[in-house]
Design a protein around this motif. Structure first.
Motif, PDB file in Angstrom:
ATOM      1  N   VAL A  51    -101.438  61.892 -15.326  1.00 55.57           N
ATOM      2  CA  VAL A  51    -100.687  60.709 -14.882  1.00 55.57           C
ATOM      3  C   VAL A  51    -100.409  59.808 -16.078  1.00 55.57           C
ATOM      4  O   VAL A  51    -101.321  59.406 -16.804  1.00 55.57           O
ATOM      5  N   GLY A  52     -99.140  59.520 -16.264  1.00 58.05           N
ATOM      6  CA  GLY A  52     -98.715  58.568 -17.282  1.00 58.05           C
ATOM      7  C   GLY A  52     -97.419  57.940 -16.821  1.00 58.05           C
ATOM      8  O   GLY A  52     -96.931  58.230 -15.723  1.00 58.05           O
ATOM      9  N   PRO A  53     -96.823  57.064 -17.622  1.00 60.54           N
ATOM     10  CA  PRO A  53     -95.524  56.500 -17.262  1.00 60.54           C
ATOM     11  C   PRO A  53     -94.499  57.618 -17.143  1.00 60.54           C
ATOM     12  O   PRO A  53     -94.434  58.509 -17.991  1.00 60.54           O
ATOM     13  N   GLY A  54     -93.736  57.612 -16.091  1.00 60.24           N
ATOM     14  CA  GLY A  54     -92.784  58.694 -15.852  1.00 60.24           C
ATOM     15  C   GLY A  54     -93.105  59.398 -14.557  1.00 60.24           C
ATOM     16  O   GLY A  54     -93.392  58.759 -13.533  1.00 60.24           O
ATOM     17  N   LEU A  55     -93.095  60.722 -14.565  1.00 58.67           N
ATOM     18  CA  LEU A  55     -93.263  61.480 -13.331  1.00 58.67           C
ATOM     19  C   LEU A  55     -94.628  61.264 -12.694  1.00 58.67           C
ATOM     20  O   LEU A  55     -94.727  61.108 -11.471  1.00 58.67           O
ATOM     21  N   GLY A  56     -95.703  61.253 -13.482  1.00 61.16           N
ATOM     22  CA  GLY A  56     -97.027  61.063 -12.901  1.00 61.16           C
ATOM     23  C   GLY A  56     -97.129  59.778 -12.116  1.00 61.16           C
ATOM     24  O   GLY A  56     -97.646  59.746 -10.992  1.00 61.16           O
ATOM     25  N   GLU A  57     -96.627  58.686 -12.690  1.00 62.22           N
ATOM     26  CA  GLU A  57     -96.641  57.403 -11.991  1.00 62.22           C
ATOM     27  C   GLU A  57     -95.783  57.464 -10.725  1.00 62.22           C
ATOM     28  O   GLU A  57     -96.190  56.976  -9.655  1.00 62.22           O
ATOM     29  N   SER A  58     -94.604  58.063 -10.823  1.00 59.71           N
ATOM     30  CA  SER A  58     -93.719  58.147  -9.665  1.00 59.71           C
ATOM     31  C   SER A  58     -94.355  58.967  -8.543  1.00 59.71           C
ATOM     32  O   SER A  58     -94.237  58.627  -7.357  1.00 59.71           O
ATOM     33  N   LEU A  59     -95.022  60.054  -8.892  1.00 57.28           N
ATOM     34  CA  LEU A  59     -95.709  60.864  -7.885  1.00 57.28           C
ATOM     35  C   LEU A  59     -96.792  60.049  -7.176  1.00 57.28           C
ATOM     36  O   LEU A  59     -96.913  60.078  -5.946  1.00 57.28           O
ATOM     37  N   ALA A  60     -97.591  59.332  -7.952  1.00 57.41           N
ATOM     38  CA  ALA A  60     -98.662  58.533  -7.362  1.00 57.41           C
ATOM     39  C   ALA A  60     -98.101  57.485  -6.412  1.00 57.41           C
ATOM     40  O   ALA A  60     -98.607  57.291  -5.301  1.00 57.41           O
ATOM     41  N   ARG A  61     -97.044  56.815  -6.829  1.00 58.85           N
ATOM     42  CA  ARG A  61     -96.466  55.773  -5.976  1.00 58.85           C
ATOM     43  C   ARG A  61     -95.834  56.363  -4.710  1.00 58.85           C
ATOM     44  O   ARG A  61     -95.979  55.810  -3.612  1.00 58.85           O
TER      45      ARG A  61
ATOM     46  N   THR B 129     -78.253  62.210 -19.212  1.00 57.08           N
ATOM     47  CA  THR B 129     -79.082  63.266 -19.797  1.00 57.08           C
ATOM     48  C   THR B 129     -80.531  63.196 -19.334  1.00 57.08           C
ATOM     49  O   THR B 129     -81.328  64.060 -19.692  1.00 57.08           O
ATOM     50  N   PHE B 130     -80.868  62.184 -18.551  1.00 55.60           N
ATOM     51  CA  PHE B 130     -82.238  62.017 -18.087  1.00 55.60           C
ATOM     52  C   PHE B 130     -82.348  62.303 -16.588  1.00 55.60           C
ATOM     53  O   PHE B 130     -81.414  62.059 -15.819  1.00 55.60           O
ATOM     54  N   ILE B 131     -83.508  62.797 -16.187  1.00 57.99           N
ATOM     55  CA  ILE B 131     -83.805  63.041 -14.777  1.00 57.99           C
ATOM     56  C   ILE B 131     -84.675  61.902 -14.266  1.00 57.99           C
ATOM     57  O   ILE B 131     -85.701  61.559 -14.869  1.00 57.99           O
ATOM     58  N   ASP B 132     -84.282  61.313 -13.152  1.00 59.44           N
ATOM     59  CA  ASP B 132     -84.987  60.177 -12.559  1.00 59.44           C
ATOM     60  C   ASP B 132     -86.327  60.644 -11.988  1.00 59.44           C
ATOM     61  O   ASP B 132     -86.359  61.469 -11.070  1.00 59.44           O
ATOM     62  N   PRO B 133     -87.461  60.126 -12.468  1.00 60.09           N
ATOM     63  CA  PRO B 133     -88.757  60.576 -11.961  1.00 60.09           C
ATOM     64  C   PRO B 133     -88.997  60.215 -10.496  1.00 60.09           C
ATOM     65  O   PRO B 133     -89.718  60.931  -9.798  1.00 60.09           O
ATOM     66  N   ASP B 134     -88.406  59.116 -10.033  1.00 62.07           N
ATOM     67  CA  ASP B 134     -88.560  58.762  -8.621  1.00 62.07           C
ATOM     68  C   ASP B 134     -87.865  59.780  -7.718  1.00 62.07           C
ATOM     69  O   ASP B 134     -88.384  60.128  -6.645  1.00 62.07           O
ATOM     70  N   GLU B 135     -86.707  60.263  -8.150  1.00 59.44           N
ATOM     71  CA  GLU B 135     -86.020  61.297  -7.375  1.00 59.44           C
ATOM     72  C   GLU B 135     -86.813  62.604  -7.402  1.00 59.44           C
ATOM     73  O   GLU B 135     -86.900  63.320  -6.403  1.00 59.44           O
ATOM     74  N   LEU B 136     -87.402  62.916  -8.547  1.00 58.77           N
ATOM     75  CA  LEU B 136     -88.255  64.097  -8.637  1.00 58.77           C
ATOM     76  C   LEU B 136     -89.436  63.994  -7.686  1.00 58.77           C
ATOM     77  O   LEU B 136     -89.826  64.970  -7.033  1.00 58.77           O
ATOM     78  N   ALA B 137     -90.038  62.820  -7.619  1.00 59.16           N
ATOM     79  CA  ALA B 137     -91.193  62.620  -6.746  1.00 59.16           C
ATOM     80  C   ALA B 137     -90.833  62.861  -5.281  1.00 59.16           C
ATOM     81  O   ALA B 137     -91.658  63.363  -4.502  1.00 59.16           O
ATOM     82  N   GLU B 138     -89.614  62.539  -4.908  1.00 58.58           N
ATOM     83  CA  GLU B 138     -89.158  62.838  -3.536  1.00 58.58           C
ATOM     84  C   GLU B 138     -89.173  64.344  -3.291  1.00 58.58           C
ATOM     85  O   GLU B 138     -89.577  64.816  -2.225  1.00 58.58           O
ATOM     86  N   THR B 139     -88.730  65.115  -4.280  1.00 61.34           N
ATOM     87  CA  THR B 139     -88.728  66.578  -4.157  1.00 61.34           C
ATOM     88  C   THR B 139     -90.144  67.101  -3.987  1.00 61.34           C
ATOM     89  O   THR B 139     -90.416  67.960  -3.138  1.00 61.34           O
ATOM     90  N   TYR B 140     -91.067  66.600  -4.777  1.00 60.90           N
ATOM     91  CA  TYR B 140     -92.461  67.033  -4.665  1.00 60.90           C
ATOM     92  C   TYR B 140     -93.014  66.702  -3.281  1.00 60.90           C
ATOM     93  O   TYR B 140     -93.739  67.502  -2.687  1.00 60.90           O
TER      94      TYR B 140
END
Length: 239
Positions: free
Chosen positions: A10-20, A200-211
């Protein structure tokens, strides 16, 4: 159903978005990382109705991982969902790579995910099943050249995910592998690549929805194994 989820890495980016995201869906979320200050602050700031638990864990340390899962069980009970999200990269080719760098990539992406999966799946088999999600990368499905440690470790993690899925899919353990074919948006990456546009960037919050969609399907008989996420044409050039 209230789930207990572990996000390993967990760090800033996807890990944080997943946790939230998981907390917003009502999960009790354990955050594994070496950065104590960051995960403690995040655990205290997770949205209701979820709960957070910061577990300072070096994911290259087998005993630390096992101790971390014991801490989660003591606080929240058995684990229902695991995201193997940690990553260590050795961005060097064959002749420039060191044995130490190669082994560090393997220790995090491979061995760390293996131990986390053992711990979580053991809980799931003793309950009603659950979900294990592996965070993959372009390098998990095709070599890019010049990143031999990272590529080898990500290929290994993908194969491990397939094997766990085949072994335990009939026992209610859903395993999925997410190929992230592009650069996840995070403060650090924005600083390192100030010339790149938003596209060129993937939104981590949108990724977290997929997970989350993968996790909430854990009671469905037919399960997707692999999801491939991209940010448009030629995404791998941005990795």
């Amino acid at each position: 159903m209230t789930r207990t989820a572990v996000v390993a890495g967990v760090g800033p980016g996807l890990g944080e978005s997943l946790a939230r995201k998981f907390a917003a869906e009502g999960c009790r979320v354990a955050l594994f990382a070496r950065s104590t200050e960051f995960i403690e602050g995040l655990a205290a700031d997770l949205p209701d109705p979820g709960e957070g638990l910061a577990v300072t864990t070096d994911l290259t340390d087998v005993e630390a991982i096992r101790d971390g899962f014991e801490a989660v069980r003591e606080a929240f009970g058995p684990v229902d969902a695991l995201v193997n999200n940690a990553s260590a990269a050795s961005w060097t080719g064959l002749m420039d790579a060191s044995v130490e760098g190669f082994e560090e990539s393997w220790a995090v992406n491979g061995r760390g995910a293996f131990v986390c999966s053992q711990e979580a799946v053991d809980d799931m088999l003793g309950a009603d099943g659950g979900t294990v999600v592996f965070t993959g990368a372009t390098s998990a499905v095709r070599g890019r050249g010049g990143a031999i440690g990272f590529t080898a470790a990500k290929f290994a993690a993908r194969g491990m995910a397939m094997d766990i899925a085949q072994e335990f899919g009939g026992e209610g353990v859903h395993v999925a592998h997410v190929v992230i074919d592009g650069q996840i948006d995070s403060p650090g990456d924005r600083e390192r690549h100030p010339d790149r546009g938003d596209e060129t960037f993937i939104d981590p919050d949108e990724l977290a929805e997929t997970y989350w969609h993968l996790v909430e399907r854990d009671d469905v008989g037919t399960q997707p194994f692999e999801v491939h996420v991209t940010n448009g044409p030629n995404p791998s050039e941005f990795i």
